[in-house]
Design an enzyme around this catalytic site. Structure first.
Site, mmCIF file in Angstrom:
data_model
loop_
_atom_site.group_PDB
_atom_site.id
_atom_site.type_symbol
_atom_site.label_atom_id
_atom_site.label_comp_id
_atom_site.label_asym_id
_atom_site.label_seq_id
_atom_site.Cartn_x
_atom_site.Cartn_y
_atom_site.Cartn_z
ATOM 1 N N ASP A 172 1.388 -1.097 -0.487
ATOM 2 C CA ASP A 172 0.268 -0.117 0.018
ATOM 3 C C ASP A 172 0.972 1.261 0.012
ATOM 4 O O ASP A 172 2.030 1.211 0.345
ATOM 5 C CB ASP A 172 -1.026 -0.116 1.060
ATOM 6 N N ASP A 195 1.147 5.168 1.662
ATOM 7 C CA ASP A 195 0.623 6.353 2.332
ATOM 8 C C ASP A 195 1.410 6.933 2.313
ATOM 9 O O ASP A 195 2.032 7.625 1.615
ATOM 10 C CB ASP A 195 1.425 5.848 4.120
ATOM 11 N N ASP A 227 8.728 4.019 13.413
ATOM 12 C CA ASP A 227 9.439 2.497 13.738
ATOM 13 C C ASP A 227 10.929 2.796 13.662
ATOM 14 O O ASP A 227 11.978 2.860 14.120
ATOM 15 C CB ASP A 227 9.331 1.380 13.566
HETATM 16 P P1 ATP Z 1 3.327 -2.656 4.990
HETATM 17 O O1 ATP Z 1 2.233 -1.972 4.621
HETATM 18 O O2 ATP Z 1 4.540 -3.477 4.042
HETATM 19 O O3 ATP Z 1 3.525 -3.804 6.334
HETATM 20 P P2 ATP Z 1 4.843 -0.398 5.969
HETATM 21 O O4 ATP Z 1 5.723 -0.720 6.632
HETATM 22 O O5 ATP Z 1 4.520 0.077 4.911
HETATM 23 O O6 ATP Z 1 4.599 -2.516 5.801
HETATM 24 P P3 ATP Z 1 2.353 -0.292 8.097
HETATM 25 O O7 ATP Z 1 2.363 -1.015 9.089
HETATM 26 O O8 ATP Z 1 1.553 0.143 6.766
HETATM 27 O O9 ATP Z 1 3.637 -0.476 7.546
HETATM 28 O O10 ATP Z 1 2.407 1.825 8.232
HETATM 29 C C1 ATP Z 1 3.524 2.295 7.590
HETATM 30 C C2 ATP Z 1 4.361 3.062 8.729
HETATM 31 O O11 ATP Z 1 4.312 4.088 9.523
HETATM 32 C C3 ATP Z 1 5.699 2.245 8.553
HETATM 33 O O12 ATP Z 1 6.484 2.585 7.169
HETATM 34 C C4 ATP Z 1 5.871 3.008 9.469
HETATM 35 O O13 ATP Z 1 6.666 4.657 10.158
HETATM 36 C C5 ATP Z 1 4.711 3.816 9.822
HETATM 37 N N1 ATP Z 1 4.150 3.048 12.099
HETATM 38 C C6 ATP Z 1 3.478 2.277 11.525
HETATM 39 N N2 ATP Z 1 3.838 1.292 13.042
HETATM 40 C C7 ATP Z 1 4.399 1.789 13.690
HETATM 41 C C8 ATP Z 1 4.472 1.236 14.645
HETATM 42 N N3 ATP Z 1 4.128 0.334 15.574
HETATM 43 N N4 ATP Z 1 5.643 2.562 15.537
HETATM 44 C C9 ATP Z 1 5.976 3.222 14.723
HETATM 45 N N5 ATP Z 1 5.745 3.788 13.621
HETATM 46 C C10 ATP Z 1 5.205 2.882 12.600
HETATM 47 MG MG MG Z 2 2.171 0.451 4.575
#
Ligand code: ATP
Ligand code: MG
Length: 427
Positions: free
Chosen positions: A55, A57, A133
């Protein structure tokens, strides 16, 4: 605050061709309205690694209400912090306003273990970066000039293929213990190592996962095991001693040295990974029934030795195992009923005769239960030909099946048409 590094378009591999059209629309509209508009998180990370992102963001300095004004197809969600969801058919582009890190905000928003309870203070991009994170999740792709902005030395971490938490790892895990599970998930998915300083506190802080609400852990468990890298996640969870906090039954089953359970679980996760990678549907029911299978058997055995009938024992064992698991991760009822079906059906595969076998074949969860049974066989849990027999009977016509199920009777009782009607009703 360190100076961010700006990597110009010519020096990175992110092309707009690989960015989702709707995400681009959102970025451009925000940008034209005079706001900052950047892709952030997994989307940027995955594009840099030549993965295709799950996805996209968007991060912006526009407030949620301002985003809503720009997009008619927009809804604001979230109580803890407001996010804008922009809808394009079934696709959602999530737009988050830059937020300040907890350090800059007012007091009273952490619990005793340091967990963040509230972090809804708006900020600028150089505040926003600190609340992310891992460094590799804190890269921004700026639609204003197509550059990548790196505050944290993330490009170097990508090169070294390592996950590194931003800030003090202890503090960051205490703020949100789910980050320990996210470390495992990204290490598995990206094939990254976990930086020494980031991995060390996990062993000590793992028990903090006990405080995470079951609904959130359920979501995280699905991300771990339905990502296409489930088996790898299991091995890493075991290595980092985290498994006991999300699947204690499986943890004890594996610890007991029962090699057939280990093999069974590996086969089950492998088969899920394969299905994910082939784009086939998967169900959480299969995951939970596999993880808890050993416990159900151990419990049932205990009840039998205490004098319960096999069916009473099974019934009680199932409610114990599920009752314990839902205190850790919730399991929506629509899946836990299927978990029960899969388990209850297992002993019915021993009966290859008559109406009972026919009704098993026609059960609407037959396929899941059959797959489960074959994996048990493959793992060496039993050594008869159940899997082969039930595989073969599915390839036969109704009449041929009847001959096999009722060898004493030469003529089939009901026509195939009737049978398929019955099956539809059962579903
Ligand atoms: P994917 O969507 O591939 O699982 P992602 O890195 O995009 O991985 P998401 O859960 O979609 O993970 O979150 C988007 C972004 O928001 C992350 O890349 C991070 O920067 C931030 N984020 C999400 N969850 C957390 C958390 N628990 N603590 C800190 N930052 C977070
Ligand atoms: Mg994501």
């Amino acid at each position: 605050m360190s100076q961010p590094q700006r990597i110009p378009r010519a020096e990175h591999n992110i092309s707009r061709d690989n960015i989702d059209d709707n995400a681009l629309k959102v970025l451009y509209r925000l940008h034209r309205a005079g706001y900052r508009a950047l892709l952030v998180g997994g989307g940027v990370r995955d594009l840099l690694l030549n993965h295709s992102p799950k996805d996209f963001d968007v991060a912006t300095d526009a407030r949620p209400e301002e985003v809503k004004k720009l997009f008619s197809n927009c809804r604001l969600i979230g109580r803890r912090f407001r996010l804008a969801h922009v809808f394009y058919g079934r696709e959602i582009i999530e737009v988050a306003t830059f937020r300040a890190s907890h350090d800059d905000a007012s007091d009273g928003q952490q619990d005793q273990s340091g967990r963040i309870l509230r972090d809804n203070v708006y900020g600028d991009i150089d505040d926003d970066v600190w609340r992310r994170d891992f460094t590799v999740n804190a890269l921004y792709y700026d639609i204003a000039d197509f550059s990548v902005i790196d505050y944290m030395g993330a490009m170097e971490d990508i090169q070294k293929r390592q996950l590194r938490l931003i800030g003090d790892p202890q503090t960051r895990y205490r703020e949100d213990p789910v980050r320990m599970l996210r470390a495992i998930r990204f290490a598995a998915k990206l094939d990254f190592s976990i930086h020494e300083d980031t991995e060390k506190p996990i062993f000590e802080l793992a028990p903090l996962l006990a405080d995470i609400p079951p609904a959130r852990l359920y979501e995280e468990v699905l991300k771990l095991f339905h990502s296409g890298y489930g088996l790898k996640c299991l091995k890493l969870l075991e290595h980092y001693q985290l498994l006991q906090y999300i699947f204690p039954h499986a943890y004890h089953g594996l610890l007991s040295g029962d090699e057939s359970f280990r093999k069974f679980l590996h086969l089950a996760l492998q088969s899920t990974d394969q299905r994910v990678n082939e784009g086939k549907p998967i169900t959480p029911a299969f995951l939970f029934s596999a993880m808890l299978w050993k416990a159900v058997n151990v419990y049932a055995e205990q009840y039998r030795t205490q004098g319960a009938t096999p069916s009473q024992a099974m019934h009680q064992a199932i409610s114990d195992a599920l009752g314990q698991q839902v205190q850790i991760t919730s399991i929506p009822r629509r899946f836990s009923t299927v978990v029960r079906d899969i388990w209850y059906m297992q002993h019915r595969f021993q009966n290859r005769h008559g109406r009972r076998a026919r009704s098993l074949l026609q059960h609407n969860k037959f396929r899941a239960a059959y797959d489960f049974m074959c994996l048990r066989g493959q793992a060496g849990e039993f050594d008869d030909d159940s899997c082969e027999w039930w595989t073969r009977i599915q390839t036969l016509s109704y009449e041929q099946q009847e001959l096999l199920l009722n060898p004493a009777r030469a003529k089939p009782k009901s026509s195939p048409k009737k049978a398929s009607q019955k099956k539809n009703r059962a579903e």
